[in-house]
Design a protein around this motif. Structure first.
Motif, PDB file in Angstrom:
ATOM      1  N   VAL A   7      30.002  37.020   4.724  1.00 13.35           N
ATOM      2  CA  VAL A   7      31.432  36.686   4.771  1.00 13.35           C
ATOM      3  C   VAL A   7      31.948  37.173   6.125  1.00 13.35           C
ATOM      4  N   GLY A  11      32.640  35.255  13.036  1.00 17.17           N
ATOM      5  CA  GLY A  11      32.919  36.336  13.985  1.00 17.17           C
ATOM      6  C   GLY A  11      31.666  36.767  14.726  1.00 17.17           C
ATOM      7  N   THR A  13      30.009  39.801  14.820  1.00  8.82           N
ATOM      8  CA  THR A  13      28.954  40.521  14.091  1.00  8.82           C
ATOM      9  C   THR A  13      28.318  39.619  13.035  1.00  8.82           C
ATOM     10  N   VAL A  34      34.001  32.046   5.588  1.00 10.30           N
ATOM     11  CA  VAL A  34      35.165  32.510   6.350  1.00 10.30           C
ATOM     12  C   VAL A  34      36.331  32.650   5.362  1.00 10.30           C
ATOM     13  N   SER A  35      37.498  33.056   5.851  1.00 13.33           N
ATOM     14  CA  SER A  35      38.614  33.292   4.928  1.00 13.33           C
ATOM     15  C   SER A  35      39.169  31.980   4.386  1.00 13.33           C
ATOM     16  N   ASN A  39      40.889  28.715  10.329  1.00 13.30           N
ATOM     17  CA  ASN A  39      40.891  27.528  11.199  1.00 13.30           C
ATOM     18  C   ASN A  39      39.491  26.945  11.329  1.00 13.30           C
ATOM     19  N   ASP A  40      38.500  27.735  11.000  1.00 11.54           N
ATOM     20  CA  ASP A  40      37.109  27.291  11.146  1.00 11.54           C
ATOM     21  C   ASP A  40      36.496  26.792   9.838  1.00 11.54           C
ATOM     22  N   CYS A  81      31.453  40.976   7.040  1.00 10.32           N
ATOM     23  CA  CYS A  81      31.695  41.151   8.482  1.00 10.32           C
ATOM     24  C   CYS A  81      33.168  40.839   8.716  1.00 10.32           C
ATOM     25  N   ALA A  86      40.558  43.493   4.494  1.00  9.27           N
ATOM     26  CA  ALA A  86      39.934  42.470   3.640  1.00  9.27           C
ATOM     27  C   ALA A  86      38.744  43.065   2.887  1.00  9.27           C
ATOM     28  N   ARG A 109      34.168  54.137   5.160  1.00  5.53           N
ATOM     29  CA  ARG A 109      33.381  55.119   5.922  1.00  5.53           C
ATOM     30  C   ARG A 109      33.885  56.549   5.809  1.00  5.53           C
ATOM     31  N   GLY A 192      35.991  42.174  18.664  1.00 10.14           N
ATOM     32  CA  GLY A 192      35.957  40.984  17.809  1.00 10.14           C
ATOM     33  C   GLY A 192      36.337  39.721  18.554  1.00 10.14           C
TER      34      GLY A 192
HETATM   35  N1  LIG Z   1      32.511  43.873  17.102  1.00  9.98           N
HETATM   36  C1  LIG Z   1      31.846  45.015  16.983  1.00  9.98           C
HETATM   37  O1  LIG Z   1      31.197  45.489  17.934  1.00  9.98           O
HETATM   38  C2  LIG Z   1      31.845  45.756  15.689  1.00  9.98           C
HETATM   39  C3  LIG Z   1      32.647  45.392  14.628  1.00  9.98           C
HETATM   40  N2  LIG Z   1      32.621  46.105  13.459  1.00  9.98           N
HETATM   41  C4  LIG Z   1      33.457  45.737  12.324  1.00  9.98           C
HETATM   42  O2  LIG Z   1      32.860  44.581  11.706  1.00  9.98           O
HETATM   43  C5  LIG Z   1      33.866  43.730  11.180  1.00  9.98           C
HETATM   44  C6  LIG Z   1      33.732  42.362  11.841  1.00  9.98           C
HETATM   45  O3  LIG Z   1      33.882  42.537  13.239  1.00  9.98           O
HETATM   46  P1  LIG Z   1      33.771  41.331  14.272  1.00  9.98           P
HETATM   47  O4  LIG Z   1      32.646  40.455  13.910  1.00  9.98           O
HETATM   48  O5  LIG Z   1      33.830  41.940  15.603  1.00  9.98           O
HETATM   49  O6  LIG Z   1      35.154  40.583  13.980  1.00  9.98           O
HETATM   50  P2  LIG Z   1      35.570  39.082  14.353  1.00  9.98           P
HETATM   51  O7  LIG Z   1      37.055  39.122  14.523  1.00  9.98           O
HETATM   52  O8  LIG Z   1      34.729  38.571  15.443  1.00  9.98           O
HETATM   53  O9  LIG Z   1      35.226  38.288  13.014  1.00  9.98           O
HETATM   54  C7  LIG Z   1      35.893  38.524  11.787  1.00  9.98           C
HETATM   55  C8  LIG Z   1      35.404  37.505  10.774  1.00  9.98           C
HETATM   56  O10 LIG Z   1      36.020  37.724   9.511  1.00  9.98           O
HETATM   57  C9  LIG Z   1      36.637  36.500   9.066  1.00  9.98           C
HETATM   58  N3  LIG Z   1      37.763  36.902   8.215  1.00  9.98           N
HETATM   59  C10 LIG Z   1      38.949  37.425   8.588  1.00  9.98           C
HETATM   60  N4  LIG Z   1      39.700  37.718   7.500  1.00  9.98           N
HETATM   61  C11 LIG Z   1      38.952  37.375   6.410  1.00  9.98           C
HETATM   62  C12 LIG Z   1      39.175  37.411   5.003  1.00  9.98           C
HETATM   63  N5  LIG Z   1      40.310  37.869   4.487  1.00  9.98           N
HETATM   64  N6  LIG Z   1      38.206  36.946   4.183  1.00  9.98           N
HETATM   65  C13 LIG Z   1      37.044  36.452   4.694  1.00  9.98           C
HETATM   66  N7  LIG Z   1      36.773  36.374   6.019  1.00  9.98           N
HETATM   67  C14 LIG Z   1      37.721  36.835   6.870  1.00  9.98           C
HETATM   68  C15 LIG Z   1      36.992  35.793  10.372  1.00  9.98           C
HETATM   69  O11 LIG Z   1      37.166  34.406  10.220  1.00  9.98           O
HETATM   70  P3  LIG Z   1      38.564  33.747   9.862  1.00  9.98           P
HETATM   71  O12 LIG Z   1      39.655  34.672  10.313  1.00  9.98           O
HETATM   72  O13 LIG Z   1      38.546  32.434  10.579  1.00  9.98           O
HETATM   73  O14 LIG Z   1      38.521  33.607   8.389  1.00  9.98           O
HETATM   74  C16 LIG Z   1      35.721  36.068  11.168  1.00  9.98           C
HETATM   75  O15 LIG Z   1      34.670  35.238  10.719  1.00  9.98           O
HETATM   76  C17 LIG Z   1      35.209  44.402  11.473  1.00  9.98           C
HETATM   77  O16 LIG Z   1      35.620  45.169  10.370  1.00  9.98           O
HETATM   78  C18 LIG Z   1      34.882  45.321  12.656  1.00  9.98           C
HETATM   79  O17 LIG Z   1      35.742  46.411  12.689  1.00  9.98           O
HETATM   80  C19 LIG Z   1      31.759  47.151  13.293  1.00  9.98           C
HETATM   81  C20 LIG Z   1      30.941  47.555  14.303  1.00  9.98           C
HETATM   82  C21 LIG Z   1      30.946  46.904  15.597  1.00  9.98           C
END
Ligand SMILES: NC(=O)C1=CN([C@@H]2O[C@H](COP(=O)(O)OP(=O)(O)OC[C@H]3O[C@@H](n4cnc5c(N)ncnc54)[C@H](OP(=O)(O)O)[C@@H]3O)[C@@H](O)[C@H]2O)C=CC1
Ligand SMILES: CC(=O)N[C@@H](CCC(=O)OP(=O)(O)O)C(=O)O
Length: 338
Positions: A7, A11, A13, A34-35, A39-40, A81, A86, A109, A192
């Protein structure tokens, strides 16, 4: 094969994780989500992450918090992810439905509710689950990770810092009267994929942020077992973290002891590389490793330890994969190194 859903797969990660699972010999992708109002929604995964074109042929399916329970019956484990807020609710639903979850966010954590409120800005509704969560610092908590259904994967900076400091703290080699000082720099993927002015091309140079207020300071404190001063910086590169820690060794501690504790701590842990040279981001970029090197200054009694990781791999998706390997009975590095 272990079937897993991701999920937050659009994004940074989530995409890394999809890539790791796709080439893993023991795991396969059950679904990418995705959520609900993304938009995707219904776009091809590879239309967003072109490096997977003609490799991962999947559609991004929208899912609501309430629908998350149905995934539990359709796969063996779920990776979240997703943003912290969320994850709080989705983790609760997955655990109540009897699933296994690897949460990459910071939602589970920390154990102290008042600290969560102060640093994350929301009050956590599930203290029992906070107690149940195992902190997925793979080299240190592998026994608990193997038995848990709720694994909270560490933050990127804490992974770099704890990997460098835990051997010393566990061996009581750090002077408890002098706080270790950590200065760390991250690439912009750490923030992100979502657009933000502060992360846009013309705004990023090299600057500190979150000074004395970053949520990773209490995370490091809790899982190290002693307080530190942590200052993050944003650098103008895409991925990687380099963390420099300056600390005072306990009275009487010497270089030989330091060398010995690092060697013993990481014997048999191939994803930690004790280097004979200073780490660099270039050497860890797109790898699952954490590189560590140190030097003791006999004149002052201070030790400098430098660690480097790829924030999206050892700092997120790679470590999540390590945890999943352990949880499903494989070697920690299975599918991560060739
Ligand atoms: N980037 C990094 O280096 C690191 C990140 N993290 C943590 O990992 C998590 C993901 O990070 P990252 O990949 O960078 O974030 P991104 O912003 O790149 O991606 C977030 C993803 O979550 C989706 N999303 C957002 N809201 C929801 C929801 N309510 N339900 C389902 N999907 C949802 C987004 O898609 P959409 O909004 O289109 O639905 C997107 O696919 C975060 O909590 C971050 O803090 C941890 C370690 C390192
Ligand atoms: C460069 C940058 O912005 N980095 C992120 C850290 C990302 C990460 O590991 O952390 P969480 O899972 O705790 O969000 C930050 O400082 O907020």
């Amino acid at each position: 094969m272990v079937r897993v859903s991701i999920v937050g797969a659009s994004g940074y990660t989530g995409a890394e994780l999809a890539g790791l699972i796709h080439k893993h010999p023991e795991f396969e992708i059950a679904g990418l989500y995705v959520s609900e109002n993304s938009n995707d929604a219904y776009k091809a995964f590879s239309a967003i992450h072109g490096q997977f074109a003609y490799q991962i042929d999947r559609t991004l399916i929208p899912i609501s918090e309430k629908q998350i329970t149905k995934l539990v019956a359709e796969c063996d484990a779920i990776f979240l992810c997703t943003p912290h807020e969320a994850s709080v609710e989705m983790v609760r639903r997955i655990i109540e439905a009897g699933g296994v979850v690897f949460d990459l966010s910071g939602a589970y954590r920390l154990s102290d509710l008042s600290v969560i409120n102060e640093y994350y800005g929301f009050s956590h509704k599930y203290p029992d689950l906070l107690n149940q969560a195992v902190y997925g610092l793979a080299e240190w908590n592998h026994a608990d990770i193997r038995k848990s259904n709720l694994i909270s994967v560490p933050g990127c900076y804490p992974t770099a810092c704890l990997s460098a400091l835990k051997p010393l703290q566990e061996a009581k080699l750090i002077d408890s009267n002098v706080l270790p000082i950590i200065n760390a720099t991250s690439g912009v993927t750490g923030a992100g994929r979502k657009a933000a002015i502060s992360n846009s091309f013309c705004e990023v140079s090299l600057h500190p942020y979150g000074v004395l207020s970053h949520r990773h300071q209490p995370e490091i404190n809790e899982h190290l077992g002693t307080p530190v001063i942590f200052t993050p910086h944003l650098g103008n590169f895409k991925r990687g973290i380099l963390a420099t820690t300056t600390l005072k060794l306990a009275d009487g501690a010497n270089a030989k002891q330091v060398n010995q504790v690092y060697k013993e701590a990481y014997e048999g842990h191939p994803l930690v590389r004790l280097r004979q040279a200073w780490p660099s981001i270039q050497a860890v970029e797109r790898t699952p490793f954490v590189d560590i090197h140190w030097q003791f200054d006999e004149k002052t009694g201070y030790l400098i330890v430098i660690s480097a990781i790829d924030n999206l791999l050892k700092g997120a998706a790679g470590q999540a994969m390590q945890c999943a390997n352990l949880r499903f009975g494989f070697a920690a590095d299975r599918g991560l190194v060739n």
